[in-house]
Design a protein around this motif. Structure first.
Motif, mmCIF file in Angstrom:
data_model
loop_
_atom_site.group_PDB
_atom_site.id
_atom_site.type_symbol
_atom_site.label_atom_id
_atom_site.label_comp_id
_atom_site.label_asym_id
_atom_site.label_seq_id
_atom_site.Cartn_x
_atom_site.Cartn_y
_atom_site.Cartn_z
ATOM 1 N N GLU A 255 42.652 45.566 65.718
ATOM 2 C CA GLU A 255 41.240 45.185 65.788
ATOM 3 C C GLU A 255 40.338 46.381 66.055
ATOM 4 O OE1 GLU A 255 38.220 42.261 68.227
ATOM 5 O OE2 GLU A 255 40.371 41.924 68.387
ATOM 6 N N LEU A 256 40.808 47.334 66.865
ATOM 7 C CA LEU A 256 39.976 48.500 67.162
ATOM 8 C C LEU A 256 39.721 49.330 65.901
ATOM 9 C CD1 LEU A 256 38.451 50.348 69.058
ATOM 10 C CD2 LEU A 256 40.651 51.429 69.646
ATOM 11 N N VAL A 257 40.733 49.518 65.086
ATOM 12 C CA VAL A 257 40.558 50.283 63.850
ATOM 13 C C VAL A 257 39.529 49.593 62.960
ATOM 14 C CG1 VAL A 257 41.707 51.069 61.736
ATOM 15 C CG2 VAL A 257 42.877 51.274 63.936
ATOM 16 N N ILE A 258 39.649 48.289 62.840
ATOM 17 C CA ILE A 258 38.695 47.535 62.016
ATOM 18 C C ILE A 258 37.288 47.650 62.606
ATOM 19 C CG2 ILE A 258 38.064 45.212 61.234
ATOM 20 C CD1 ILE A 258 41.146 44.646 61.192
ATOM 21 N N LYS A 259 37.192 47.504 63.932
ATOM 22 C CA LYS A 259 35.889 47.567 64.593
ATOM 23 C C LYS A 259 35.206 48.918 64.374
ATOM 24 C CE LYS A 259 33.974 46.401 69.072
ATOM 25 N NZ LYS A 259 34.346 46.045 70.459
ATOM 26 N N LEU A 260 35.963 50.003 64.534
ATOM 27 C CA LEU A 260 35.348 51.325 64.362
ATOM 28 C C LEU A 260 35.001 51.602 62.905
ATOM 29 C CD1 LEU A 260 37.086 53.665 66.931
ATOM 30 C CD2 LEU A 260 34.920 52.460 67.097
ATOM 31 N N ALA A 261 35.835 51.119 61.993
ATOM 32 C CA ALA A 261 35.505 51.283 60.573
ATOM 33 C C ALA A 261 34.202 50.557 60.253
ATOM 34 C CB ALA A 261 36.646 50.758 59.696
ATOM 35 N N MET A 262 34.035 49.366 60.802
ATOM 36 C CA MET A 262 32.809 48.599 60.574
ATOM 37 C C MET A 262 31.616 49.239 61.298
ATOM 38 S SD MET A 262 33.602 46.277 58.493
ATOM 39 C CE MET A 262 34.974 47.188 57.804
ATOM 40 N N ALA A 263 31.876 49.827 62.474
ATOM 41 C CA ALA A 263 30.788 50.501 63.207
ATOM 42 C C ALA A 263 30.275 51.692 62.408
ATOM 43 C CB ALA A 263 31.264 50.938 64.594
ATOM 44 N N VAL A 264 31.184 52.456 61.832
ATOM 45 C CA VAL A 264 30.786 53.614 61.032
ATOM 46 C C VAL A 264 30.002 53.144 59.806
ATOM 47 C CG1 VAL A 264 31.683 55.464 59.549
ATOM 48 C CG2 VAL A 264 32.623 55.127 61.846
ATOM 49 N N ALA A 265 30.422 52.034 59.232
ATOM 50 C CA ALA A 265 29.767 51.549 58.015
ATOM 51 C C ALA A 265 28.464 50.801 58.286
ATOM 52 C CB ALA A 265 30.726 50.632 57.252
ATOM 53 N N ALA A 266 28.352 50.128 59.442
ATOM 54 C CA ALA A 266 27.234 49.203 59.598
ATOM 55 C C ALA A 266 26.490 49.275 60.921
ATOM 56 C CB ALA A 266 27.751 47.768 59.412
ATOM 57 N N HIS A 267 26.953 50.025 61.895
ATOM 58 C CA HIS A 267 26.299 50.055 63.215
ATOM 59 C C HIS A 267 25.422 51.300 63.294
ATOM 60 C CE1 HIS A 267 25.837 50.230 67.607
ATOM 61 N NE2 HIS A 267 26.202 48.947 67.618
ATOM 62 N N PRO A 268 24.212 51.168 63.807
ATOM 63 C CA PRO A 268 23.320 52.339 63.862
ATOM 64 C C PRO A 268 23.801 53.416 64.839
ATOM 65 C CG PRO A 268 22.297 50.428 64.895
ATOM 66 C CD PRO A 268 23.572 49.949 64.275
ATOM 67 N N ASP A 269 24.644 53.069 65.810
ATOM 68 C CA ASP A 269 25.117 54.049 66.793
ATOM 69 C C ASP A 269 26.617 53.890 67.016
ATOM 70 O OD1 ASP A 269 25.358 55.972 68.740
ATOM 71 O OD2 ASP A 269 24.317 54.814 70.302
ATOM 72 N N ALA A 270 27.388 54.320 66.021
ATOM 73 C CA ALA A 270 28.850 54.194 66.095
ATOM 74 C C ALA A 270 29.415 54.987 67.273
ATOM 75 C CB ALA A 270 29.474 54.653 64.788
ATOM 76 N N LEU A 271 28.758 56.070 67.667
ATOM 77 C CA LEU A 271 29.243 56.854 68.814
ATOM 78 C C LEU A 271 29.258 56.026 70.098
ATOM 79 C CD1 LEU A 271 27.674 60.401 68.269
ATOM 80 C CD2 LEU A 271 30.089 59.759 68.183
ATOM 81 N N SER A 272 28.294 55.150 70.265
ATOM 82 C CA SER A 272 28.282 54.322 71.481
ATOM 83 C C SER A 272 29.455 53.347 71.497
ATOM 84 C CB SER A 272 26.957 53.566 71.599
ATOM 85 O OG SER A 272 26.844 52.580 70.593
ATOM 86 N N VAL A 273 29.870 52.903 70.327
ATOM 87 C CA VAL A 273 31.041 52.021 70.236
ATOM 88 C C VAL A 273 32.287 52.797 70.663
ATOM 89 C CG1 VAL A 273 32.452 50.612 68.675
ATOM 90 C CG2 VAL A 273 29.953 50.639 68.423
ATOM 91 N N ILE A 274 32.397 54.030 70.196
ATOM 92 C CA ILE A 274 33.534 54.878 70.553
ATOM 93 C C ILE A 274 33.528 55.167 72.048
ATOM 94 C CG2 ILE A 274 34.511 57.208 70.289
ATOM 95 C CD1 ILE A 274 33.532 57.079 67.338
ATOM 96 N N GLN A 275 32.374 55.496 72.590
ATOM 97 C CA GLN A 275 32.291 55.816 74.020
ATOM 98 C C GLN A 275 32.627 54.604 74.891
ATOM 99 O OE1 GLN A 275 28.333 57.368 73.977
ATOM 100 N NE2 GLN A 275 28.996 59.410 73.316
#
Length: 165
Positions: free
Chosen positions: A93-113
């Motif tokens: 799920e984490l891999v999917i979440k980060l892939a989607m964050a990079v593609a669709a979230h305005p602040d993917a770095l905050s998801v990673i942090q």
């Protein structure tokens, strides 16, 4: 994780009733993967249907004691003898979440942090639990695996963050 195979492995050590199987499963894994007793009995029922276990006598408290059949012993032998392939594991799920964050979230770095903080906290809890698991090799091995996975996840999160920078 194959609950069915775990229960068969425990039954290969001798007959047991459902609550014993649940307690021993949780003891072996340090309760890392708690089992619902309904799940244990459903799994036993299916294993009985498949000829892998058979009900034995009822004990003095009215509990059915199960024993492994020869087919069950062969099945658990195959399980122990067959490596787990990456394709046999559920989706990450984490891999999917980060892939989607990079593609669709305005602040993917905050998801990673946020994930890094949670993973560090988990690693600290696992390390504390390992210090308290003295003498229980099965439990320590489970905890070691979880710690190694957390360490690898942190390295991967670092890699993801560098890719976004």
């Amino acid at each position: 994780m194959s609950i069915r195979h775990g229960l068969l492995a425990l039954l290969s050590r001798g007959p047991r009733y459902g609550y014993q199987l649940r307690a021993e499963f949780e003891a072996c894994t340090g309760a890392t993967w708690p089992l619902n007793i309904g799940q244990v009995y459903t799994t036993l029922s299916r294993a009985e249907r498949d000829g892998l276990v058979e009900p034995g006598e009822t004990d003095e408290q009215g509990r059915v004691v199960y024993r492994i059949t020869e087919a069950g012993r062969a099945e658990v032998g195959r399980w122990f003898g067959t490596p787990v392939a990456p394709s046999d594991r559920p989706r990450d799920e984490l891999v999917i979440k980060l892939a989607m964050a990079v593609a669709a979230h305005p602040d993917a770095l905050s998801v990673i942090q946020a994930q890094r903080t949670a993973t560090m906290r988990t690693m600290q809890e696992l390390t504390r639990a390992k210090r308290q698991a003295d003498g229980d090799l099965a439990h320590r091995l489970v905890l070691d695996s979880m710690i190694f996975h957390a360490e690898a996840e942190l390295r991967w999160l670092d890699h993801c963050e560098k890719g976004l920078s």
